[in-house]
Write a protein that holds these residues in place. Sequence first.
Motif, PDB file in Angstrom:
ATOM      1  N   ASP A 339       0.828  -1.216   0.000  1.00 33.69           N
ATOM      2  CA  ASP A 339       0.000   0.000   0.000  1.00 33.69           C
ATOM      3  C   ASP A 339       0.858   1.261   0.000  1.00 33.69           C
ATOM      4  OD1 ASP A 339      -2.248  -1.557  -0.013  1.00 33.69           O
ATOM      5  OD2 ASP A 339      -2.626  -1.406   2.141  1.00 33.69           O
ATOM      6  N   ASN A 340       1.944   1.248   0.779  1.00 34.91           N
ATOM      7  CA  ASN A 340       2.846   2.411   0.816  1.00 34.91           C
ATOM      8  C   ASN A 340       3.504   2.638  -0.539  1.00 34.91           C
ATOM      9  OD1 ASN A 340       2.280   2.936   3.496  1.00 34.91           O
ATOM     10  ND2 ASN A 340       4.015   1.753   4.270  1.00 34.91           N
ATOM     11  N   MET A 341       3.923   1.539  -1.178  1.00 31.17           N
ATOM     12  CA  MET A 341       4.530   1.677  -2.500  1.00 31.17           C
ATOM     13  C   MET A 341       3.532   2.257  -3.498  1.00 31.17           C
ATOM     14  SD  MET A 341       6.637  -1.922  -2.684  1.00 31.17           S
ATOM     15  CE  MET A 341       6.709  -1.837  -4.463  1.00 31.17           C
ATOM     16  N   LYS A 342       2.299   1.772  -3.460  1.00 26.26           N
ATOM     17  CA  LYS A 342       1.278   2.262  -4.389  1.00 26.26           C
ATOM     18  C   LYS A 342       0.964   3.725  -4.134  1.00 26.26           C
ATOM     19  CE  LYS A 342      -3.355   1.121  -6.084  1.00 26.26           C
ATOM     20  NZ  LYS A 342      -4.520   0.203  -5.934  1.00 26.26           N
ATOM     21  N   TYR A 344       2.923   6.074  -3.037  1.00 32.36           N
ATOM     22  CA  TYR A 344       3.993   6.968  -3.481  1.00 32.36           C
ATOM     23  C   TYR A 344       4.444   6.678  -4.912  1.00 32.36           C
ATOM     24  CZ  TYR A 344       4.320   8.465   1.353  1.00 32.36           C
ATOM     25  OH  TYR A 344       4.037   8.980   2.598  1.00 32.36           O
ATOM     26  N   GLY A 345       3.646   5.913  -5.643  1.00 36.99           N
ATOM     27  CA  GLY A 345       3.942   5.691  -7.047  1.00 36.99           C
ATOM     28  C   GLY A 345       5.049   4.687  -7.311  1.00 36.99           C
ATOM     29  N   GLY A 346       5.286   3.779  -6.376  1.00 36.76           N
ATOM     30  CA  GLY A 346       6.330   2.780  -6.554  1.00 36.76           C
ATOM     31  C   GLY A 346       5.764   1.452  -7.026  1.00 36.76           C
ATOM     32  N   PHE A 347       6.589   0.693  -7.733  1.00 39.18           N
ATOM     33  CA  PHE A 347       6.152  -0.622  -8.207  1.00 39.18           C
ATOM     34  C   PHE A 347       7.379  -1.506  -8.418  1.00 39.18           C
ATOM     35  CE2 PHE A 347       6.974   1.982 -11.881  1.00 39.18           C
ATOM     36  CZ  PHE A 347       7.638   1.143 -12.752  1.00 39.18           C
ATOM     37  N   ILE A 348       7.160  -2.807  -8.317  1.00 38.34           N
ATOM     38  CA  ILE A 348       8.206  -3.782  -8.605  1.00 38.34           C
ATOM     39  C   ILE A 348       8.161  -4.082 -10.097  1.00 38.34           C
ATOM     40  CG2 ILE A 348       9.036  -6.114  -8.126  1.00 38.34           C
ATOM     41  CD1 ILE A 348       7.674  -5.917  -5.392  1.00 38.34           C
ATOM     42  N   PRO A 349       9.272  -3.956 -10.820  1.00 42.91           N
ATOM     43  CA  PRO A 349       9.252  -4.216 -12.271  1.00 42.91           C
ATOM     44  C   PRO A 349       8.669  -5.590 -12.593  1.00 42.91           C
ATOM     45  CG  PRO A 349      11.341  -3.242 -11.622  1.00 42.91           C
ATOM     46  CD  PRO A 349      10.599  -3.517 -10.357  1.00 42.91           C
ATOM     47  N   GLY A 350       7.672  -5.589 -13.470  1.00 38.54           N
ATOM     48  CA  GLY A 350       7.027  -6.835 -13.875  1.00 38.54           C
ATOM     49  C   GLY A 350       5.869  -7.250 -12.997  1.00 38.54           C
ATOM     50  N   ILE A 351       5.633  -6.507 -11.899  1.00 39.24           N
ATOM     51  CA  ILE A 351       4.543  -6.841 -10.967  1.00 39.24           C
ATOM     52  C   ILE A 351       3.625  -5.628 -10.856  1.00 39.24           C
ATOM     53  CG2 ILE A 351       3.923  -7.649  -8.659  1.00 39.24           C
ATOM     54  CD1 ILE A 351       5.626  -9.637 -10.137  1.00 39.24           C
ATOM     55  N   ARG A 352       2.324  -5.850 -10.980  1.00 38.87           N
ATOM     56  CA  ARG A 352       1.375  -4.743 -10.864  1.00 38.87           C
ATOM     57  C   ARG A 352       1.280  -4.274  -9.419  1.00 38.87           C
ATOM     58  NH1 ARG A 352      -4.247  -6.193 -13.486  1.00 38.87           N
ATOM     59  NH2 ARG A 352      -4.585  -4.016 -12.804  1.00 38.87           N
ATOM     60  N   ALA A 353       0.986  -2.986  -9.236  1.00 37.20           N
ATOM     61  CA  ALA A 353       0.854  -2.430  -7.888  1.00 37.20           C
ATOM     62  C   ALA A 353      -0.416  -2.949  -7.218  1.00 37.20           C
ATOM     63  CB  ALA A 353       0.825  -0.896  -7.958  1.00 37.20           C
ATOM     64  N   LYS A 355      -2.610  -5.534  -4.956  1.00 41.49           N
ATOM     65  CA  LYS A 355      -2.720  -6.928  -4.520  1.00 41.49           C
ATOM     66  C   LYS A 355      -1.643  -7.824  -5.125  1.00 41.49           C
ATOM     67  CE  LYS A 355      -4.972 -10.168  -2.271  1.00 41.49           C
ATOM     68  NZ  LYS A 355      -5.037 -10.206  -0.800  1.00 41.49           N
ATOM     69  N   PRO A 356      -1.328  -7.725  -6.437  1.00 45.95           N
ATOM     70  CA  PRO A 356      -0.251  -8.582  -6.982  1.00 45.95           C
ATOM     71  C   PRO A 356       1.098  -8.357  -6.292  1.00 45.95           C
ATOM     72  CG  PRO A 356      -1.567  -7.673  -8.757  1.00 45.95           C
ATOM     73  CD  PRO A 356      -2.015  -6.983  -7.506  1.00 45.95           C
ATOM     74  N   THR A 357       1.392  -7.091  -5.927  1.00 49.63           N
ATOM     75  CA  THR A 357       2.644  -6.809  -5.211  1.00 49.63           C
ATOM     76  C   THR A 357       2.643  -7.473  -3.844  1.00 49.63           C
ATOM     77  OG1 THR A 357       2.922  -4.694  -6.345  1.00 49.63           O
ATOM     78  CG2 THR A 357       4.098  -4.978  -4.267  1.00 49.63           C
TER      79      THR A 357
END
Length: 431
Positions: A339-342, A344-353, A355-357
């Motif tokens: 939730d914190n990543m989402k 502030y606009g953060g994401f794991i490459p190849g993974i959607r922000a 629930k998938p993260t």
Amino acid sequence: MLGAFANAFRTPDLRKKLLFVLLIIALFRLGSQIPAPGVNVANVQGCFDQLSNNSIYGLINLFSGGALLQLTIFALGIMPYITASIILQLLVVVIPRLETLKKEGQSGQAKITQYTRYVTLALAILQATGIVALARSGKLLQGCNDPLLYDNDFQTAAIMVITMTAGTAVIMWLGELVTDRGIGNGMSILIFTQVVATFPVALWNVQKARGPWVFAGVILMGLVVVAAVVFIEQAQRRIPVQYARRMVGRKMFGGSSTYIPLKVNQAGVIPVIFASSLLYLPAMAVQFNQNSNSEILGWVSNHLVKGDHPLYMALYALLIIFFTYFYVAITFNPQEVADNMKQYGGFIPGIRAGKPTEEYLNYVLSRITLPGALYLTAIALIPLVALVLVNANQNFPFGGTSLLIMVGVALDTVKQIESQLQQRNYEGFLR
């Protein structure tokens, strides 16, 4: 490394901090040698020399640097504070009020620290009362019939309880002084000091029991184990995180990349402490019912008291694995991180922000925790295996809680000194 250490002492402010830490350590060890009022020092020392290796209070005695069974003013050591910290850490997940305080930042953390102090004093009173009661009844050191106290009256017991509780409060104060004015975490350094204090005696006991050749083999094995512990403690899985660019007013933010470090040993030494504490309960039940002829107590005495029985080792290993997963689950919240990543606009490459993260972090965490749990189990079982192979006691130096604490605190303190040196353009400890 020696040159870097000399550079640390050449820097005035660093030298003051290091000397201050050494002064606090000296005061701490002095208090661990001063007996509490009313203690028969000669009898206690005689009993301690004969029976300390067989005590069921090994974990508490380890954290007090051997002061517990000698009934000194710092007899309880740092253990009440450790227990209180663990309790508050677990309650933060359960009690919404504490969870809210944790999210408030520094002010909320100060309030939680205050609660930790109160719980520490309450636990210190309970533990001191129990220890003094055992000393009065002669059950503190099994097999020793000499009186440990000059008088068994209530007044002497009350003074001892107050003295030991005050000693715990002083230890907390010393630890906070080291954190504020010294280098490193004060409580961790005091724990490190108490554990290291028992290290030479434990090594010498191996030499006396099995001779110089076995002693040399133990030293060699210890160096290998320390190297392995350092390697695992430093190991981590770095999950890359990318932050998208975003406009706030007329300024552009984001566009940076970082990572989430997931340590292999995410739980630290806590699972070993939990498992050890649970396995002390059967031993205490047997001790308090020595005159009972119960078959159940007899079975417990034969299988769950001494560390050399296979059933004891298997149960110990299973408890460590369980508590490792349990502690990691309550201290690392993948949903909160996602939730914190989402936000502030953060994401794991190849993974959607979103629930998938969260699912991906759960997937990685559950698999990286297994080798960490097996590593903790292997280190914790070293003293029990040594108990069988080299006739050592359960406080065998190269393994278990003591080694994890020594290496962990030493690494953390060296890193902090390293960062201080790098800020002053000196070469650090690790080149």
